[in-house]
Design an enzyme around this catalytic site. Structure first.
Site, PDB file in Angstrom:
ATOM      1  N   CYS A 172      -0.802   5.690   6.511  1.00  0.00           N
ATOM      2  CA  CYS A 172      -1.507   4.587   7.152  1.00  0.00           C
ATOM      3  C   CYS A 172      -2.810   4.304   6.418  1.00  0.00           C
ATOM      4  O   CYS A 172      -3.234   5.074   5.556  1.00  0.00           O
ATOM      5  CB  CYS A 172      -1.792   4.893   8.627  1.00  0.00           C
ATOM      6  SG  CYS A 172      -2.968   6.239   8.886  1.00  0.00           S
ATOM      7  N   SER A 173      -3.405   3.193   6.766  1.00  0.00           N
ATOM      8  CA  SER A 173      -4.743   2.857   6.276  1.00  0.00           C
ATOM      9  C   SER A 173      -5.745   3.354   7.305  1.00  0.00           C
ATOM     10  O   SER A 173      -5.701   2.994   8.479  1.00  0.00           O
ATOM     11  CB  SER A 173      -4.879   1.342   6.097  1.00  0.00           C
ATOM     12  OG  SER A 173      -6.143   1.023   5.573  1.00  0.00           O
ATOM     13  N   THR A 174      -6.646   4.203   6.853  1.00  0.00           N
ATOM     14  CA  THR A 174      -7.588   4.894   7.729  1.00  0.00           C
ATOM     15  C   THR A 174      -8.623   3.934   8.307  1.00  0.00           C
ATOM     16  O   THR A 174      -8.884   2.867   7.765  1.00  0.00           O
ATOM     17  CB  THR A 174      -8.301   5.995   6.915  1.00  0.00           C
ATOM     18  OG1 THR A 174      -7.315   6.800   6.277  1.00  0.00           O
ATOM     19  CG2 THR A 174      -9.169   6.881   7.782  1.00  0.00           C
TER      20      THR A 174
END
Length: 403
Positions: A73-75
């Protein structure tokens, strides 16, 4: 974040950067410029603009991770900025990123290293690296090296690196990361120990050890690959478990029996506001109590009176032989604002003493809530007798010494 349907990506990006900066991150003009330059929405094309620029939102790009978590995922932008603050990238440096994600972080790193530097990013999932490569190409960051492989091995063909940043959650520090880091270089890694995770900024000392400079609360998807986890769960009840490390032996049956008896509660006299962080207590415990771990209980366990940790699924506990204690809380007089007094609930023959000991740690934390232990990570080439004084945590590849 207040937006309208007509708000442009540039305006949303500026709002995101302002929100992150207001939380105490983005400590340099260069990082602020990078965050204002890289179009995050281009790296998460399936998300709305509002989602892409929300400062506290992770965006999943691949499902199927451990325990039902995402695989990639994109943090949160706040966490990205915090870790880049820790990394302190300088122009011209060579940086390795473990965990390619969407490619967004690699683009930010590229802005920070400039034309004379380089960025290499590696991920174990081919579809993740395909996504990252495509997004980087589409946004003009074609110079980033995107590699598919096990990040625990690093990327030796482009080593050594001035900086290494890890954007997945390892339980251990594999030898490759130390070997491929320049002397006096910096490693930022969201390391798991004693049931919690912290982003630690390590400096590579000339003797081959890593010495912490900063330590911040965070949470990342557990790392998979050749570096095994050393965490395990011990079930005390169908609704309650302790999460421990491989070097912690516990008498599970005795602790189960202890849980079935009424708790003894002690109170510290320390209060916190609703929503105020008290995670520093857990960090302090990891440096002072060998039996520190995580207790997880379902809401049903609390409703049934089995146990009442302050945060049901994620609260610190301390185990000692056939007894244990965990952090709890009760409402307190807040003079018009909602406040809670922190305390401890103890189970077992010495549960009361453990609860009072935990309360003393709460009081110590309250005297200096920003204090951090000094953490040293030493490869096994260092004999235990050669390590400095402190609490030793044994992992597969390194020993941590917390003082």
């Amino acid at each position: 974040m207040t937006t309208t349907a007509q708000t442009s990506p540039e305006e949303l990006r500026a709002q995101m950067v302002a929100a992150v900066r207001d939380e105490g991150h983005v400590r340099t003009e260069r990082l602020q410029q990078a965050l204002n330059t890289v179009p995050r929405h281009a790296f998460v094309p399936d998300a709305s603009l509002e989602e892409a620029y929300h400062p506290h939102r992770a965006i999943t790009i691949k499902d199927g991770g451990p325990n039902g978590q995402p695989a990639s995922c994109s943090t949160w932008p706040t966490v990205i900025a915090m870790m880049l603050d820790q990394l302190d990238v300088q122009p011209g440096e060579h940086v390795l990123e473990i965990g390619a994600g969407t490619g967004y972080n690699a683009a930010l790193l590229t802005e920070l290293v400039g034309a004379e530097g380089s960025v290499t990013t590696i991920d174990i999932h081919p579809d993740v690296t395909d996504h990252a490569q495509r997004c980087l190409n589409n946004t003009g960051y074609t110079q980033v090296r995107v590699i598919t492989g096990d990040g625990a091995r690093g990327v030796p063909e482009h080593a050594p690196y001035d900086k290494i940043i890890v954007t997945v959650g390892p339980w251990d520090i594999p030898p490759a990361w130390i070997d491929q880091l320049k002397s006096d270089g910096r490693l930022v890694v969201p390391l798991h120990w004693r049931g919690q995770a912290r982003s630690i900024s390590f400096t590579h000392a000339r003797n081959g050890t890593l010495v912490s400079e900063d330590c911040q609360l965070c949470g990342f998807i557990p790392m998979i690959g050749i570096v095994p986890s050393g965490e395990r769960a011990v079930e005390l009840h169908s609704e309650v478990a302790l999460h421990l490390d491989r070097d912690q032996d516990v008498a599970a049956e005795a602790l189960h029996e202890a849980l079935m008896k009424p708790a003894t509660k002690e109170w510290s006299g320390v209060t916190v506001r609703s929503g105020e962080s008290f995670d520093g207590i857990w960090l302090r415990l990891t440096a002072t109590e060998p039996g520190t771990c995580r207790i997880a209980a379902t809401p049903q366990a609390k409703a049934d009176g089995v146990c009442s940790p302050v945060l049901p699924y994620r609260s610190p506990a301390v185990v000692d032989n056939d007894s244990f204690a965990y952090l709890t809380a009760r409402q307190a007089d807040g003079d018009g604002e909602q406040r809670f007094e922190l305390g401890a609930a103890g189970h077992g023959p010495t549960g009361s003493e453990l609860a009072e000991r935990l309360c003393q740690h709460i009081r110590d934390w309250n005297r200096d809530r920003t204090a951090q232990p000094r953490i040293l990570a030493a490869p096994y080439a260092f004999l235990e007798n050669d390590l400095p004084d402190g609490l030793i945590i044994t992992k597969h590849h390194v020993r941590l010494v917390l003082a």
